[in-house]
Design a protein around this motif. Structure first.
Motif, mmCIF file in Angstrom:
data_model
loop_
_atom_site.group_PDB
_atom_site.id
_atom_site.type_symbol
_atom_site.label_atom_id
_atom_site.label_comp_id
_atom_site.label_asym_id
_atom_site.label_seq_id
_atom_site.Cartn_x
_atom_site.Cartn_y
_atom_site.Cartn_z
ATOM 1 N N LEU A 141 41.641 40.602 35.699
ATOM 2 C CA LEU A 141 42.077 39.334 36.295
ATOM 3 C C LEU A 141 41.259 38.192 35.703
ATOM 4 O O LEU A 141 40.024 38.236 35.705
ATOM 5 C CB LEU A 141 41.902 39.378 37.812
ATOM 6 C CG LEU A 141 42.218 38.096 38.586
ATOM 7 C CD1 LEU A 141 43.711 37.755 38.484
ATOM 8 C CD2 LEU A 141 41.804 38.242 40.049
ATOM 9 N N ALA A 142 41.933 37.174 35.205
ATOM 10 C CA ALA A 142 41.249 36.027 34.594
ATOM 11 C C ALA A 142 41.810 34.731 35.168
ATOM 12 O O ALA A 142 43.016 34.586 35.366
ATOM 13 C CB ALA A 142 41.426 36.047 33.077
ATOM 14 N N LEU A 143 40.904 33.785 35.409
ATOM 15 C CA LEU A 143 41.275 32.472 35.943
ATOM 16 C C LEU A 143 40.630 31.401 35.077
ATOM 17 O O LEU A 143 39.416 31.414 34.858
ATOM 18 C CB LEU A 143 40.824 32.356 37.403
ATOM 19 C CG LEU A 143 41.088 31.052 38.147
ATOM 20 C CD1 LEU A 143 41.290 31.333 39.647
ATOM 21 C CD2 LEU A 143 39.940 30.060 37.985
ATOM 22 N N ASP A 144 41.439 30.486 34.571
ATOM 23 C CA ASP A 144 40.949 29.393 33.732
ATOM 24 C C ASP A 144 40.892 28.121 34.570
ATOM 25 O O ASP A 144 41.918 27.632 35.044
ATOM 26 C CB ASP A 144 41.865 29.194 32.519
ATOM 27 C CG ASP A 144 41.237 28.288 31.468
ATOM 28 O OD1 ASP A 144 40.837 27.167 31.830
ATOM 29 O OD2 ASP A 144 41.173 28.688 30.293
ATOM 30 N N LEU A 145 39.692 27.578 34.763
ATOM 31 C CA LEU A 145 39.509 26.410 35.620
ATOM 32 C C LEU A 145 40.055 25.132 35.007
ATOM 33 O O LEU A 145 40.334 24.173 35.735
ATOM 34 C CB LEU A 145 38.015 26.230 35.929
ATOM 35 C CG LEU A 145 37.381 27.343 36.763
ATOM 36 C CD1 LEU A 145 35.871 27.227 36.729
ATOM 37 C CD2 LEU A 145 37.896 27.304 38.189
ATOM 38 N N LYS A 150 45.374 28.323 34.773
ATOM 39 C CA LYS A 150 46.231 29.486 34.598
ATOM 40 C C LYS A 150 45.519 30.734 35.103
ATOM 41 O O LYS A 150 44.308 30.888 34.954
ATOM 42 C CB LYS A 150 46.597 29.668 33.123
ATOM 43 C CG LYS A 150 47.577 28.626 32.609
ATOM 44 C CD LYS A 150 47.981 28.932 31.179
ATOM 45 C CE LYS A 150 48.993 27.909 30.667
ATOM 46 N NZ LYS A 150 49.392 28.194 29.273
ATOM 47 N N VAL A 151 46.287 31.623 35.700
ATOM 48 C CA VAL A 151 45.772 32.899 36.194
ATOM 49 C C VAL A 151 46.577 34.007 35.553
ATOM 50 O O VAL A 151 47.815 33.966 35.533
ATOM 51 C CB VAL A 151 45.888 32.987 37.730
ATOM 52 C CG1 VAL A 151 45.469 34.365 38.214
ATOM 53 C CG2 VAL A 151 45.036 31.910 38.395
ATOM 54 N N VAL A 168 49.596 39.371 32.236
ATOM 55 C CA VAL A 168 50.761 38.784 32.907
ATOM 56 C C VAL A 168 50.335 37.512 33.627
ATOM 57 O O VAL A 168 49.398 37.535 34.441
ATOM 58 C CB VAL A 168 51.371 39.767 33.924
ATOM 59 C CG1 VAL A 168 52.548 39.125 34.645
ATOM 60 C CG2 VAL A 168 51.788 41.055 33.228
ATOM 61 N N GLU A 169 50.996 36.384 33.320
ATOM 62 C CA GLU A 169 50.647 35.132 33.977
ATOM 63 C C GLU A 169 51.180 35.117 35.407
ATOM 64 O O GLU A 169 52.305 35.527 35.670
ATOM 65 C CB GLU A 169 51.207 33.944 33.195
ATOM 66 C CG GLU A 169 50.725 32.598 33.732
ATOM 67 C CD GLU A 169 51.036 31.443 32.815
ATOM 68 O OE1 GLU A 169 51.067 30.292 33.308
ATOM 69 O OE2 GLU A 169 51.258 31.678 31.600
ATOM 70 N N LYS A 195 49.571 43.538 44.633
ATOM 71 C CA LYS A 195 50.707 44.441 44.848
ATOM 72 C C LYS A 195 51.445 44.851 43.575
ATOM 73 O O LYS A 195 51.866 46.004 43.458
ATOM 74 C CB LYS A 195 51.677 43.816 45.855
ATOM 75 C CG LYS A 195 51.152 43.891 47.280
ATOM 76 C CD LYS A 195 52.206 43.507 48.300
ATOM 77 C CE LYS A 195 51.663 43.672 49.719
ATOM 78 N NZ LYS A 195 52.652 43.262 50.745
ATOM 79 N N PRO A 196 51.607 43.961 42.577
ATOM 80 C CA PRO A 196 52.316 44.405 41.365
ATOM 81 C C PRO A 196 51.483 45.306 40.459
ATOM 82 O O PRO A 196 51.984 45.796 39.450
ATOM 83 C CB PRO A 196 52.639 43.079 40.654
ATOM 84 C CG PRO A 196 52.441 42.003 41.673
ATOM 85 C CD PRO A 196 51.365 42.508 42.571
#
Length: 225
Positions: free
Chosen positions: A133-137, A141-142, A147-148, A204-205
């Protein structure tokens, strides 16, 4: 972003607070210079917005005090003092940018994003990662597993708080303060509702859950060992 606004004009403050919250950012607002300095000294913010003419303590002195104390958060002066000498004084005092009133919100937001992209100012990462899981501040974008994931502003902020505290328990009270700016318990299920929505999109996915309920304590985002 987590933003501190020190501004005594109620109309200007309301305009900025509303705009930044709609963008999914968390903003604390104080109208007194002394209170603003104390808060900036005591807490960590991604960006500070400070007026020049304030009751209690003038904006230049606030910034000078912060820099002398080694506080490195980016600072944007927002003021009606628009002369060349005024701008020079603000930048030499330790400000990083200077925006003159009246201003457009889109320009204010662009300047705040530009300040947040300067890693040397605060040493804070602009990309958070836990497992796949990646989050760009900056781009907001997450992605998980390439998968976005589309998040609403409040969901993004909730995930940001959990990821900044990966592996630690984040209490309901902490989430109410940092995501909704509630410094009291509104006696609603707003936290539980948003956690449920976030799980639907983040967990969940995928095969592995990352958001865990710590019964009687709060929530924690981490990979299972």
């Amino acid at each position: 972003m987590r933003v501190l606004l020190v501004e005594d004009d109620p109309d200007t403050s309301a305009y900025i607070v509303k705009g930044l919250e709609e963008e999914g950012h968390t903003i604390d607002h104080l109208a007194d210079g002394c209170d603003g300095l104390a808060r900036a000294m005591a807490d960590d913010y991604d960006v500070l917005i400070i007026d020049r003419m304030l009751p209690g303590q003038e904006g230049l002195q606030i910034v000078k005090s912060l820099r002398r104390a080694g506080r490195k958060a980016p600072i944007l002066f927002l003021t009606a003092l628009g002369g060349v000498d005024d701008r020079v004084d603000g930048l030499e005092a330790g400000g990083d940018d200077y925006l003159v009133k009246p201003f457009s919100f889109s320009e204010l937001l662009a300047r705040l994003n530009a300040l947040a992209r300067r890693p040397h100012l605060k040493g804070e990462e602009t990309r958070l990662k836990v497992g796949d899981l990646a989050l760009d501040l900056i781009t907001r974008k997450v992605c998980r597993g390439g998968v976005e994931i589309d998040l609403q502003p409040r969901e993004f902020r909730l995930l940001e708080v959990l990821m900044r505290n990966k592996g630690r328990v984040v209490t309901r009270t902490m989430l109410l303060e940092r995501v909704w700016s509630f410094h009291f318990d509104p006696k609603t299920s707003v936290v539980e509702t948003h956690i449920s929505r976030l799980r639907t999109k983040i967990d969940k996915p995928f095969a592995t859950e990352l958001i865990h309920t710590i019964r009687g304590a709060g929530y924690s985002l981490h990979e299972r060992p």
